[in-house]
Design a protein around this motif. Sequence first.
Motif, PDB file in Angstrom:
ATOM      1  N   GLU A  76       9.025 -82.384 -16.435  1.00  0.00           N
ATOM      2  CA  GLU A  76       9.532 -82.147 -14.264  1.00  0.00           C
ATOM      3  C   GLU A  76       9.197 -81.108 -13.813  1.00  0.00           C
ATOM      4  O   GLU A  76       9.551 -81.062 -12.624  1.00  0.00           O
ATOM      5  CB  GLU A  76      10.948 -81.139 -15.900  1.00  0.00           C
ATOM      6  N   ASP A  77       8.349 -80.202 -14.254  1.00  0.00           N
ATOM      7  CA  ASP A  77       7.362 -79.308 -13.270  1.00  0.00           C
ATOM      8  C   ASP A  77       6.950 -80.354 -12.143  1.00  0.00           C
ATOM      9  O   ASP A  77       7.071 -80.452 -11.249  1.00  0.00           O
ATOM     10  CB  ASP A  77       6.838 -78.696 -14.089  1.00  0.00           C
ATOM     11  N   ILE A  78       6.198 -81.321 -12.784  1.00  0.00           N
ATOM     12  CA  ILE A  78       5.297 -82.004 -12.074  1.00  0.00           C
ATOM     13  C   ILE A  78       5.797 -83.267 -11.254  1.00  0.00           C
ATOM     14  O   ILE A  78       5.890 -83.877 -10.153  1.00  0.00           O
ATOM     15  CB  ILE A  78       4.072 -83.096 -12.715  1.00  0.00           C
ATOM     16  N   ASN A  79       7.412 -83.794 -11.617  1.00  0.00           N
ATOM     17  CA  ASN A  79       8.417 -84.435 -11.123  1.00  0.00           C
ATOM     18  C   ASN A  79       9.120 -84.416  -9.904  1.00  0.00           C
ATOM     19  O   ASN A  79       9.168 -84.642  -8.843  1.00  0.00           O
ATOM     20  CB  ASN A  79       9.090 -85.362 -12.006  1.00  0.00           C
ATOM     21  N   ILE A  80       8.972 -82.696 -10.490  1.00  0.00           N
ATOM     22  CA  ILE A  80      10.993 -81.973  -9.356  1.00  0.00           C
ATOM     23  C   ILE A  80       9.232 -81.802  -8.481  1.00  0.00           C
ATOM     24  O   ILE A  80       9.243 -81.801  -6.622  1.00  0.00           O
ATOM     25  CB  ILE A  80      10.464 -80.775  -9.762  1.00  0.00           C
ATOM     26  N   THR A  81       7.990 -81.606  -8.362  1.00  0.00           N
ATOM     27  CA  THR A  81       6.946 -80.881  -7.458  1.00  0.00           C
ATOM     28  C   THR A  81       6.659 -82.533  -5.978  1.00  0.00           C
ATOM     29  O   THR A  81       6.944 -82.939  -4.942  1.00  0.00           O
ATOM     30  CB  THR A  81       5.575 -80.927  -7.987  1.00  0.00           C
ATOM     31  N   LYS A  82       6.523 -83.494  -6.969  1.00  0.00           N
ATOM     32  CA  LYS A  82       6.293 -84.952  -5.952  1.00  0.00           C
ATOM     33  C   LYS A  82       7.419 -85.231  -4.954  1.00  0.00           C
ATOM     34  O   LYS A  82       7.477 -86.283  -4.141  1.00  0.00           O
ATOM     35  CB  LYS A  82       5.839 -85.998  -7.092  1.00  0.00           C
ATOM     36  N   ARG A  83       8.557 -85.151  -5.828  1.00  0.00           N
ATOM     37  CA  ARG A  83      10.135 -84.979  -4.789  1.00  0.00           C
ATOM     38  C   ARG A  83      10.410 -84.389  -4.252  1.00  0.00           C
ATOM     39  O   ARG A  83      10.556 -85.029  -2.878  1.00  0.00           O
ATOM     40  CB  ARG A  83      10.722 -84.829  -6.665  1.00  0.00           C
ATOM     41  N   LEU A  84       9.777 -83.073  -3.466  1.00  0.00           N
ATOM     42  CA  LEU A  84       9.635 -82.454  -2.529  1.00  0.00           C
ATOM     43  C   LEU A  84       8.606 -82.465  -2.015  1.00  0.00           C
ATOM     44  O   LEU A  84       8.780 -82.700  -1.016  1.00  0.00           O
ATOM     45  CB  LEU A  84       9.509 -81.039  -3.413  1.00  0.00           C
ATOM     46  N   ILE A  85       7.629 -83.011  -2.801  1.00  0.00           N
ATOM     47  CA  ILE A  85       6.326 -83.582  -1.180  1.00  0.00           C
ATOM     48  C   ILE A  85       6.741 -84.543  -0.724  1.00  0.00           C
ATOM     49  O   ILE A  85       6.384 -84.846   0.445  1.00  0.00           O
ATOM     50  CB  ILE A  85       4.871 -83.712  -2.642  1.00  0.00           C
ATOM     51  N   ASP A  86       7.498 -85.897  -1.278  1.00  0.00           N
ATOM     52  CA  ASP A  86       7.865 -87.061  -0.955  1.00  0.00           C
ATOM     53  C   ASP A  86       9.087 -86.361   0.653  1.00  0.00           C
ATOM     54  O   ASP A  86       9.321 -87.392   2.085  1.00  0.00           O
ATOM     55  CB  ASP A  86       8.782 -88.485  -1.452  1.00  0.00           C
ATOM     56  N   ALA A  87       9.911 -85.297  -0.121  1.00  0.00           N
ATOM     57  CA  ALA A  87      10.760 -85.016   0.715  1.00  0.00           C
ATOM     58  C   ALA A  87      10.440 -84.297   2.224  1.00  0.00           C
ATOM     59  O   ALA A  87      10.368 -84.365   3.531  1.00  0.00           O
ATOM     60  CB  ALA A  87      12.050 -84.208   0.669  1.00  0.00           C
ATOM     61  N   GLY A  88       9.486 -83.607   1.814  1.00  0.00           N
ATOM     62  CA  GLY A  88       8.572 -83.185   3.342  1.00  0.00           C
ATOM     63  C   GLY A  88       7.975 -84.051   4.096  1.00  0.00           C
ATOM     64  O   GLY A  88       7.943 -83.330   5.423  1.00  0.00           O
ATOM     65  N   LYS A  89       7.304 -84.613   3.202  1.00  0.00           N
ATOM     66  CA  LYS A  89       7.017 -85.824   4.526  1.00  0.00           C
ATOM     67  C   LYS A  89       7.539 -86.499   5.502  1.00  0.00           C
ATOM     68  O   LYS A  89       7.582 -86.866   6.072  1.00  0.00           O
ATOM     69  CB  LYS A  89       6.563 -87.028   3.878  1.00  0.00           C
ATOM     70  N   ILE A  90       9.243 -86.653   5.286  1.00  0.00           N
ATOM     71  CA  ILE A  90      10.189 -87.546   5.517  1.00  0.00           C
ATOM     72  C   ILE A  90       9.659 -86.740   7.354  1.00  0.00           C
ATOM     73  O   ILE A  90      10.291 -86.495   8.046  1.00  0.00           O
ATOM     74  CB  ILE A  90      11.172 -87.710   4.927  1.00  0.00           C
ATOM     75  N   LEU A  91      10.727 -84.920   6.599  1.00  0.00           N
ATOM     76  CA  LEU A  91      10.533 -84.179   7.382  1.00  0.00           C
ATOM     77  C   LEU A  91       9.752 -83.584   8.031  1.00  0.00           C
ATOM     78  O   LEU A  91       9.923 -82.305   9.137  1.00  0.00           O
ATOM     79  CB  LEU A  91      11.472 -82.594   6.485  1.00  0.00           C
ATOM     80  N   GLY A  92       8.234 -83.949   7.958  1.00  0.00           N
ATOM     81  CA  GLY A  92       7.060 -83.477   8.445  1.00  0.00           C
ATOM     82  C   GLY A  92       7.190 -81.327   8.011  1.00  0.00           C
ATOM     83  O   GLY A  92       6.251 -81.082   9.395  1.00  0.00           O
ATOM     84  N   ILE A  93       7.343 -81.096   6.729  1.00  0.00           N
ATOM     85  CA  ILE A  93       7.457 -80.473   6.749  1.00  0.00           C
ATOM     86  C   ILE A  93       6.415 -80.740   5.849  1.00  0.00           C
ATOM     87  O   ILE A  93       6.772 -80.575   3.944  1.00  0.00           O
ATOM     88  CB  ILE A  93       8.521 -78.989   6.354  1.00  0.00           C
ATOM     89  N   GLU A  94       4.570 -79.148   5.175  1.00  0.00           N
ATOM     90  CA  GLU A  94       3.903 -80.548   4.264  1.00  0.00           C
ATOM     91  C   GLU A  94       4.330 -79.333   3.247  1.00  0.00           C
ATOM     92  O   GLU A  94       3.743 -78.024   3.135  1.00  0.00           O
ATOM     93  CB  GLU A  94       2.620 -80.122   4.689  1.00  0.00           C
ATOM     94  N   VAL A  95       4.389 -80.056   1.802  1.00  0.00           N
ATOM     95  CA  VAL A  95       4.030 -79.294   0.388  1.00  0.00           C
ATOM     96  C   VAL A  95       2.437 -78.818   0.482  1.00  0.00           C
ATOM     97  O   VAL A  95       1.924 -79.824   0.232  1.00  0.00           O
ATOM     98  CB  VAL A  95       4.805 -79.883  -0.718  1.00  0.00           C
ATOM     99  N   LEU A  96       2.264 -77.707   0.533  1.00  0.00           N
ATOM    100  CA  LEU A  96       1.096 -77.358   0.358  1.00  0.00           C
ATOM    101  C   LEU A  96       0.723 -77.257  -0.884  1.00  0.00           C
ATOM    102  O   LEU A  96      -0.925 -77.840  -1.727  1.00  0.00           O
ATOM    103  CB  LEU A  96       0.027 -76.020   0.885  1.00  0.00           C
ATOM    104  N   ASP A  97       0.632 -76.452  -2.373  1.00  0.00           N
ATOM    105  CA  ASP A  97       0.824 -76.290  -3.641  1.00  0.00           C
ATOM    106  C   ASP A  97       2.004 -76.518  -4.401  1.00  0.00           C
ATOM    107  O   ASP A  97       2.794 -76.064  -3.632  1.00  0.00           O
ATOM    108  CB  ASP A  97      -0.537 -75.363  -3.563  1.00  0.00           C
ATOM    109  N   HIS A  98       1.455 -76.264  -5.209  1.00  0.00           N
ATOM    110  CA  HIS A  98       2.732 -75.761  -6.686  1.00  0.00           C
ATOM    111  C   HIS A  98       2.189 -75.031  -7.209  1.00  0.00           C
ATOM    112  O   HIS A  98       1.747 -75.570  -8.497  1.00  0.00           O
ATOM    113  CB  HIS A  98       3.524 -76.877  -6.782  1.00  0.00           C
TER     114      HIS A  98
END
Length: 229
Positions: free
Chosen positions: A190-212
């Motif tokens: 679940e931790d990994i899935n949530i992270t990947k979901r947020l990374i994808d959302a960040g790419k759309i918005l132009g806000i990079e998720v650097l790490d978790h």
Amino acid sequence: MNEYCIRIKDIPIEERPRERLIKYGESALSNAELLAIILRTGTKSESALDLAKKILSKYGGITFLANSSVFELSKIRGIGFAKACQIKACIELGKRLNSFKGQEKVKITCPEDVALLVMDEMRFLTKEHFRVIFLNTKNYVIQVKDISIGSLNSSIVHPREVFLEAIKQSSASIILCHNHPSGDPNPSSEDINITKRLIDAGKILGIEVLDHLIIGDGKYISLKEKNII
């Protein structure tokens, strides 16, 4: 037969906690000695030092002191509400002092910087807190904020909540972190899935998720370092 109790004043002066602190410094004292100084007095049958040793050995050490409420502490024989408040106040001051940065801006350059920023508070939390660190274009911390607080085992996070706050803060990038109350920082699926979901959302918005970072009891795991993301 009455049990003989060695009182603090019966201990040789050079061995008393307060005098040892003055002579050698606080770092030379054990957890029990430090707690005894806070307690000041014990009970009719035990000294403050004996009471401190009993609390730390019987109830789970300083982790118990950090996690317990004033009410829980006050129920221990020899504590009461006044001493319970003193203990909790000292613990909170320690937390605030450790995280105090004054006017200095905090820059994140590696996962260890993140751990230093959040570890001391998050390692003792009894529920999962999903926290986001908002960064500017030069990786200086703008703000650290809890986005959600879950149950003992899981925390549900929606991208909308994360990135709405990121937009408000004009963040160039963000770092995700949450704790595992079990103390084991190994990521769940679940931790990994949530992270990947947020990374994808960040790419759309132009806000990079650097790490978790997942925070355990004194240890952490960076999903970036582990090449999980």
